[in-house]
Design a protein around this motif. Structure first.
Motif, PDB file in Angstrom:
ATOM      1  N   HIS A   1       0.837  -1.204   0.000  1.00  0.00           N
ATOM      2  CA  HIS A   1       0.000   0.000   0.000  1.00  0.00           C
ATOM      3  C   HIS A   1       0.868   1.248   0.000  1.00  0.00           C
ATOM      4  N   ILE A   2       1.892   1.275   0.839  1.00  0.00           N
ATOM      5  CA  ILE A   2       2.772   2.443   0.927  1.00  0.00           C
ATOM      6  C   ILE A   2       3.523   2.651  -0.394  1.00  0.00           C
ATOM      7  N   SER A   3       3.927   1.563  -1.035  1.00  0.00           N
ATOM      8  CA  SER A   3       4.654   1.695  -2.300  1.00  0.00           C
ATOM      9  C   SER A   3       3.728   2.024  -3.471  1.00  0.00           C
ATOM     10  N   GLY A   4       2.413   1.946  -3.260  1.00  0.00           N
ATOM     11  CA  GLY A   4       1.454   2.265  -4.307  1.00  0.00           C
ATOM     12  C   GLY A   4       1.099   1.098  -5.204  1.00  0.00           C
ATOM     13  N   ASP A   5       1.522  -0.097  -4.845  1.00  0.00           N
ATOM     14  CA  ASP A   5       1.275  -1.275  -5.675  1.00  0.00           C
ATOM     15  C   ASP A   5       0.010  -2.043  -5.300  1.00  0.00           C
ATOM     16  N   LEU A   6      -0.602  -1.739  -4.161  1.00  0.00           N
ATOM     17  CA  LEU A   6      -1.744  -2.528  -3.704  1.00  0.00           C
ATOM     18  C   LEU A   6      -2.982  -2.309  -4.571  1.00  0.00           C
ATOM     19  N   VAL A   7      -3.278  -1.078  -4.923  1.00  0.00           N
ATOM     20  CA  VAL A   7      -4.470  -0.801  -5.729  1.00  0.00           C
ATOM     21  C   VAL A   7      -4.412  -1.502  -7.086  1.00  0.00           C
ATOM     22  N   PRO A   8      -3.274  -1.437  -7.821  1.00  0.00           N
ATOM     23  CA  PRO A   8      -3.225  -2.182  -9.086  1.00  0.00           C
ATOM     24  C   PRO A   8      -3.376  -3.696  -8.905  1.00  0.00           C
ATOM     25  N   ILE A   9      -2.852  -4.236  -7.822  1.00  0.00           N
ATOM     26  CA  ILE A   9      -2.989  -5.675  -7.561  1.00  0.00           C
ATOM     27  C   ILE A   9      -4.457  -6.015  -7.305  1.00  0.00           C
ATOM     28  N   LEU A  10      -5.135  -5.184  -6.531  1.00  0.00           N
ATOM     29  CA  LEU A  10      -6.558  -5.414  -6.252  1.00  0.00           C
ATOM     30  C   LEU A  10      -7.394  -5.266  -7.519  1.00  0.00           C
ATOM     31  N   LYS A  11      -7.047  -4.292  -8.375  1.00  0.00           N
ATOM     32  CA  LYS A  11      -7.758  -4.127  -9.641  1.00  0.00           C
ATOM     33  C   LYS A  11      -7.576  -5.347 -10.531  1.00  0.00           C
ATOM     34  N   GLN A  12      -6.352  -5.837 -10.605  1.00  0.00           N
ATOM     35  CA  GLN A  12      -6.066  -7.005 -11.452  1.00  0.00           C
ATOM     36  C   GLN A  12      -6.819  -8.244 -10.964  1.00  0.00           C
ATOM     37  N   ALA A  13      -6.985  -8.375  -9.658  1.00  0.00           N
ATOM     38  CA  ALA A  13      -7.692  -9.521  -9.093  1.00  0.00           C
ATOM     39  C   ALA A  13      -9.206  -9.374  -9.191  1.00  0.00           C
ATOM     40  N   GLY A  14      -9.681  -8.171  -9.490  1.00  0.00           N
ATOM     41  CA  GLY A  14     -11.116  -7.944  -9.590  1.00  0.00           C
ATOM     42  C   GLY A  14     -11.752  -7.507  -8.278  1.00  0.00           C
ATOM     43  N   ALA A  15     -10.929  -7.142  -7.295  1.00  0.00           N
ATOM     44  CA  ALA A  15     -11.463  -6.692  -6.019  1.00  0.00           C
ATOM     45  C   ALA A  15     -11.852  -5.216  -6.060  1.00  0.00           C
TER      46      ALA A  15
END
Length: 131
Positions: free
Chosen positions: A114-128
């Protein structure tokens, strides 16, 4: 004089994990839930770290399924989650976050991404997230 009523969490629904662990369900149901859901959090009931993970994911707009595990069930649940995650010699610790059907990690990994800014793209890719 009035007496204070002690606080007690009343949970009318048992979690899928608790039901499966007690024998009223099957672990195939848990495995299917992990593989079919975009985001799932397995957490200790009342744990502050679990609360942080749940609130962070909810704050980002993801609505993860949350399965709260009782203290006496924890060792069995962790063993089953390790089998689902197919870890060789690794250990699943609660809170455990599964994203896109795979073990993502615990609180430290969620916070770091989350701090590095990678969590949102990972959640988007998973469909969350549907943003």
């Amino acid at each position: 004089m009035n007496q204070a009523i002690p606080y007690r969490s009343i949970d009318t629904k048992q979690s899928l994990v608790s039901a499966a662990f007690r024998g009223s369900g099957s672990w195939r149901d848990v495995s299917a839930s992990v593989s079919e859901s975009a985001a799932i959090v397995f957490a200790r009931r009342g744990c502050c770290m679990s609360h942080v993970v749940k609130r962070l994911l909810l704050g980002l707009g993801a609505n993860p399924a949350v399965y709260e595990v009782e203290e006496d069930e924890e060792s069995g649940v962790v063993e089953e989650l390790e089998a689902i995650a197919q870890l060789g010699n690794g250990k699943v610790e609660l809170p455990a976050v599964f994203i896109g059907g795979a073990l993502f990690g615990g609180l430290e990994r969620v916070m770091a991404t989350h701090i590095s800014g990678d969590l949102v793209p990972i959640l988007k890719q998973a469909g969350a997230l549907w943003l």
